[in-house]
Design a protein around this motif. Structure first.
Motif, PDB file in Angstrom:
ATOM      1  N   ASP A 197      -9.231 -26.051  21.268  1.00 16.01           N
ATOM      2  CA  ASP A 197      -8.086 -26.613  22.052  1.00 16.01           C
ATOM      3  C   ASP A 197      -7.498 -25.362  22.506  1.00 16.01           C
ATOM      4  O   ASP A 197      -6.734 -25.252  23.682  1.00 16.01           O
ATOM      5  N   LYS A 198      -7.158 -24.148  21.673  1.00 16.09           N
ATOM      6  CA  LYS A 198      -6.529 -22.965  21.898  1.00 16.09           C
ATOM      7  C   LYS A 198      -6.990 -22.324  23.145  1.00 16.09           C
ATOM      8  O   LYS A 198      -6.077 -22.149  24.276  1.00 16.09           O
ATOM      9  N   VAL A 199      -8.182 -22.229  23.194  1.00 13.27           N
ATOM     10  CA  VAL A 199      -9.027 -21.746  24.456  1.00 13.27           C
ATOM     11  C   VAL A 199      -8.677 -22.397  25.695  1.00 13.27           C
ATOM     12  O   VAL A 199      -8.221 -21.960  26.579  1.00 13.27           O
ATOM     13  N   ILE A 200      -8.806 -23.852  25.492  1.00 19.26           N
ATOM     14  CA  ILE A 200      -8.431 -24.579  26.557  1.00 19.26           C
ATOM     15  C   ILE A 200      -7.297 -24.584  27.022  1.00 19.26           C
ATOM     16  O   ILE A 200      -7.030 -24.431  28.147  1.00 19.26           O
ATOM     17  N   ASN A 201      -6.345 -24.561  26.100  1.00 20.15           N
ATOM     18  CA  ASN A 201      -4.671 -24.501  26.478  1.00 20.15           C
ATOM     19  C   ASN A 201      -4.418 -23.287  27.347  1.00 20.15           C
ATOM     20  O   ASN A 201      -3.804 -23.162  28.135  1.00 20.15           O
ATOM     21  N   THR A 202      -4.964 -22.094  26.624  1.00 19.81           N
ATOM     22  CA  THR A 202      -4.661 -20.647  27.281  1.00 19.81           C
ATOM     23  C   THR A 202      -5.551 -20.582  28.505  1.00 19.81           C
ATOM     24  O   THR A 202      -4.688 -20.182  29.599  1.00 19.81           O
ATOM     25  N   MET A 203      -6.335 -21.185  28.917  1.00 17.37           N
ATOM     26  CA  MET A 203      -7.088 -21.224  30.028  1.00 17.37           C
ATOM     27  C   MET A 203      -5.911 -22.114  31.391  1.00 17.37           C
ATOM     28  O   MET A 203      -6.053 -21.650  32.107  1.00 17.37           O
ATOM     29  N   LEU A 204      -5.575 -23.241  30.622  1.00 11.34           N
ATOM     30  CA  LEU A 204      -4.987 -24.007  31.485  1.00 11.34           C
ATOM     31  C   LEU A 204      -3.707 -23.509  31.908  1.00 11.34           C
ATOM     32  O   LEU A 204      -3.021 -23.548  32.960  1.00 11.34           O
ATOM     33  N   GLN A 205      -3.143 -22.715  30.881  1.00  9.30           N
ATOM     34  CA  GLN A 205      -1.781 -22.020  31.108  1.00  9.30           C
ATOM     35  C   GLN A 205      -1.846 -20.979  31.833  1.00  9.30           C
ATOM     36  O   GLN A 205      -1.053 -20.245  32.482  1.00  9.30           O
TER      37      GLN A 205
END
Length: 133
Positions: free
Chosen positions: A93-101
């Motif tokens: 989730d953190k990786v996905i979240n960082t990518m989205l942001q």
């Protein structure tokens, strides 16, 4: 400019300029019953984006006043100081979240490539399975 006294009579043309300030509120994130972090957000920010900004997943929102506000997308937004129950994101989730942001920051490279493949697989894995007839 000077401040105008509204109670005095008008004797000439007058231009008044409003000074708008966006209200800000504190949102306190509680993880496992303990205060994790308190952040300041602008009026109308979504609770989800506030949580994601510090790598948390939203669990529930507490409202002392009982007022819940939503934006046009049906997302709950901050209109008062609030407390939120949240949980730490998983690594994926953190990786996905960082990518989205930070979409514009995604760059190649070996480590980046590996992370991207893992995340794309995680995001698309559920949706793209073909059914066998």
């Amino acid at each position: 400019g000077e401040v105008y006294d509204i109670s005095s009579p008008l004797t000439q043309n007058l231009t008044l300029t409003a000074q708008w300030k966006i209200k800000t509120y504190t949102v306190t994130f509680i993880v496992d019953g303990v205060v994790y972090q308190t952040i300041t957000v602008e009026h109308g920010s979504t609770f989800t984006s506030a949580a994601e900004s510090i790598n948390l997943n939203l669990v529930s929102v507490f409202s002392e006043s009982g007022v819940m506000a939503y934006n046009e997308n049906g997302e709950m937004v901050v209109v008062e100081d609030s407390a939120v129950e949240a949980q730490e994101m998983s690594k994926t989730d953190k990786v996905i979240n960082t990518m989205l942001q930070h979409k514009w920051q995604i760059v190649g490279g070996v480590a980046g490539g590996v992370a991207l493949i893992a995340v794309i697989a995680a995001v698309c894995g559920g949706a793209k399975r073909k059914r066998r007839h």
